[in-house]
Design an enzyme around this catalytic site. Structure first.
Site, mmCIF file in Angstrom:
data_model
loop_
_atom_site.group_PDB
_atom_site.id
_atom_site.type_symbol
_atom_site.label_atom_id
_atom_site.label_comp_id
_atom_site.label_asym_id
_atom_site.label_seq_id
_atom_site.Cartn_x
_atom_site.Cartn_y
_atom_site.Cartn_z
ATOM 1 N N ARG A 77 0.856 -1.196 0.000
ATOM 2 C CA ARG A 77 0.000 0.000 0.000
ATOM 3 C C ARG A 77 0.886 1.238 0.000
ATOM 4 O O ARG A 77 1.669 1.438 0.918
ATOM 5 C CB ARG A 77 -0.900 -0.037 1.237
ATOM 6 N N HIS A 121 -2.940 10.915 0.642
ATOM 7 C CA HIS A 121 -2.412 10.731 1.989
ATOM 8 C C HIS A 121 -1.819 12.079 2.412
ATOM 9 O O HIS A 121 -0.617 12.217 2.605
ATOM 10 C CB HIS A 121 -1.385 9.596 2.008
ATOM 11 N N GLU A 166 -7.350 8.336 6.240
ATOM 12 C CA GLU A 166 -7.642 9.025 7.501
ATOM 13 C C GLU A 166 -8.130 10.457 7.301
ATOM 14 O O GLU A 166 -7.466 11.420 7.726
ATOM 15 C CB GLU A 166 -6.404 9.012 8.409
ATOM 16 N N ASN A 294 -7.591 1.683 10.142
ATOM 17 C CA ASN A 294 -6.285 1.919 10.786
ATOM 18 C C ASN A 294 -6.500 1.962 12.290
ATOM 19 O O ASN A 294 -7.420 2.644 12.768
ATOM 20 C CB ASN A 294 -5.703 3.273 10.360
ATOM 21 N N TYR A 296 -4.279 2.135 16.137
ATOM 22 C CA TYR A 296 -3.031 2.209 16.914
ATOM 23 C C TYR A 296 -3.275 2.152 18.421
ATOM 24 O O TYR A 296 -2.532 1.489 19.143
ATOM 25 C CB TYR A 296 -2.276 3.507 16.584
ATOM 26 N N GLU A 371 -3.588 -0.127 8.308
ATOM 27 C CA GLU A 371 -2.426 0.318 9.085
ATOM 28 C C GLU A 371 -2.533 -0.181 10.512
ATOM 29 O O GLU A 371 -3.591 -0.106 11.135
ATOM 30 C CB GLU A 371 -2.322 1.849 9.167
HETATM 31 O O1 IFM Z 1 2.517 7.855 9.937
HETATM 32 C C1 IFM Z 1 1.135 7.852 10.106
HETATM 33 C C2 IFM Z 1 0.441 7.625 8.790
HETATM 34 O O2 IFM Z 1 0.808 8.567 7.840
HETATM 35 C C3 IFM Z 1 -1.053 7.703 8.971
HETATM 36 N N1 IFM Z 1 -1.489 6.859 10.047
HETATM 37 C C4 IFM Z 1 -0.795 6.913 11.297
HETATM 38 C C5 IFM Z 1 0.709 6.785 11.069
HETATM 39 C C6 IFM Z 1 1.455 6.858 12.408
HETATM 40 O O3 IFM Z 1 1.222 8.076 13.025
#
Ligand code: IFM
Length: 465
Positions: A77, A121, A166, A294, A296, A371
């Protein structure tokens, strides 16, 4: 879960983004983007870092394709830089820019790797920002033209087209808290940006359907898992408000064809949403082959009385609450650790929870993890190895969370690790390293971290022990 075996058709990938890795910011006709302007503005990024050179992928793409192939990735990706292929955002397309992505796509296909291209992006051509940016409707129309140009050039060779990465970040961090480009702090503009990003998604999605009918269509959202500090009605209402701004502002129009009524009511003092025109919501609701997710970390909130000192800890820098327009009654609380180097809490259970929520609310919508990954302070041993055990542990637990969600019926088709390479981490510059491959920014030498070896083994066996 002791051991989970992923099916043979589960897609293993890794992800990057143009401004974070390419460099070559002024080569072969590329125009300036809002991130060039922002990163070159003193005080905006840590150490004044910019993406001028980044990981020099624009020149080293062949070597990087070698790493992609050696890892055994099924899919890669990447994002296309709008100012590289259509400098200025309108007018002539730049052949040299299109050719770069064409070579990259062909190189992936030659190696048996599926190209997954993100159209946007975060690197909006600066000229379009000067004309109002995502706060104005015209930008969505320029995006539709840009989408047509790149889909015409790359078409069905791209396996999956992802319209946006995002949009939450573009709208709220870019136009409300100002910690991302273009650095504006205008709440009403942020909500207008939410809509114009959504509209641009719908318009571009329809372009893909028309020009590349064999390609898959997706969008990537950074969905939030928002936990209440208590079960009180006030705290649960704080969750509802943030969920509306963070999640349902995108999921609503994209998957259900309408903005949620509570979002419009909560934000009525900021905007009347008159920028939403008749027919927009149905344009946005273009059917998706896969929804990109995504994830985290998670978010903890409670109701704020407006008087006591306000905690402001959602991990998005500066004044987090300012990103959340019209969330005056909400406080973001620090989470229990452990944390990554971003200061984000590590919470794989929330990942499972998110995927199961999507299973419940959108049972027919296939999902793709586009992600997930972690920044840690990597140390290079004297023998050159990089023993990034904490990253491996993070990945192990989060891929385990995906396995658990799949076992619970979530239709997750694949996983893209963020990131293939260390890269420009936006406001944090080169200080935060997310890669499974280390980049020495002085020499541009790439070195596999232990996590890269670990990921290769996982891909080869499909077994998570
Ligand atoms: O680096 C970023 C990415 O560009 C978009 N999602 C989160 C990642 C980590 O912060």
């Amino acid at each position: 879960m002791t051991e989970y075996v992923f099916p043979g058709d589960f897609v293993w990938g890794s992800a990057t983004a143009a401004y974070q890795i390419e460099g070559a910011a002024r080569e072969d006709g590329r125009g300036p983007s809002i991130w060039d302007t922002y990163s070159h503005t003193p005080g905006r990024t840590l150490n004044g870092d910019t993406g001028d050179v980044a990981a020099d992928h624009y020149h080293r793409w062949r070597e990087d394709l070698g790493h992609i192939a050696d890892l055994g990735l099924d899919a890669y990706r990447f994002s296309i830089s709008w100012p590289r292929v259509r400098p200025g955002g309108s007018g002539q397309f730049n052949r040299a820019g299109l050719d770069f992505y064409s070579r990259l796509v062909d190189g992936l296909l030659e190696r048996g790797v599926r190209p997954v291209a993100t159209m946007y992006h975060w690197d909006l051509p600066q000229e379009l920002e000067d004309a109002g940016g995502w706060a104005v409707r015209d930008t969505a129309l320029r995006f539709q033209e840009y989408a047509a140009g790149i889909v015409e050039a790359l078409g069905d060779r791209v396996h999956t087209w992802t319209t946006f990465n995002e949009p939450w970040c573009s709208a709220y961090l870019g136009y409300a808290s100002g910690v991302h480009a273009p650095g504006r702090t205008e709440p009403a503009a942020a909500l207008a940006a939410v809509h114009h990003l959504n509209l641009a998604h719908g318009l571009a999605g329809r372009v893909v359907r028309e020009l590349a009918p064999a390609a898959q269509l997706s969008v990537t959202l950074n969905l939030h898992v928002i936990r209440p500090a208590s079960d009180s009605a006030a705290d649960l209402d704080a969750v509802r408000r943030i969920d509306a701004l963070a999640n349902r502002a995108f999921l609503g129009p994209m998957l259900q064809g309408a903005y949620p009524a509570d979002l419009l009511a909560d934000t009525a003092e900021v905007t009347d949403w008159s920028f939403v025109r008749d027919g927009d919501e149905s344009t946005i609701a273009v059917p998706l082959d896969v929804l990109g997710v995504n994830y985290y970390s998670s978010t903890l909130v409670r109701a704020w009385d407006g008087v006591s000192p306000r905690s402001d800890a959602d991990g998005h820098g500066k004044s987090a609450a300012s990103a959340w327009v019209a969330a005056d009654g909400v406080e973001f609380l620090p989470q229990p650790g452990p944390y990554t180097a971003m200061g984000w809490n590590i919470d794989p259970d929330a990942f499972t929870e998110l995927l199961l929520r999507l299973r419940d609310e959108y049972p027919d919508q296939p999902l793709m993890i586009t992600e997930n990954g972690a920044a840690f302070d990597d140390a290079v041993s004297p023998d050159g190895t990089i023993r990034d055990d904490r990253r491996i542990d993070y990945l192990h637990r989060h891929i385990g969370a995906v396995a658990q969600a799949r076992a619970g019926g979530a239709d997750v088709r694949g996983y893209f690790l963020w990131s293939l390479l260390d890269n420009f981490e936006w406001g944090y510059g080169y200080d935060r390293r997310f890669g499974i491959i280390r980049v020495d920014y002085d020499t541009q030498v790439r070195t596999w971290k232990q996590s890269a070896h670990w990921y290769r083994r996982l891909i080869a066996t499909g077994r998570l022990g």
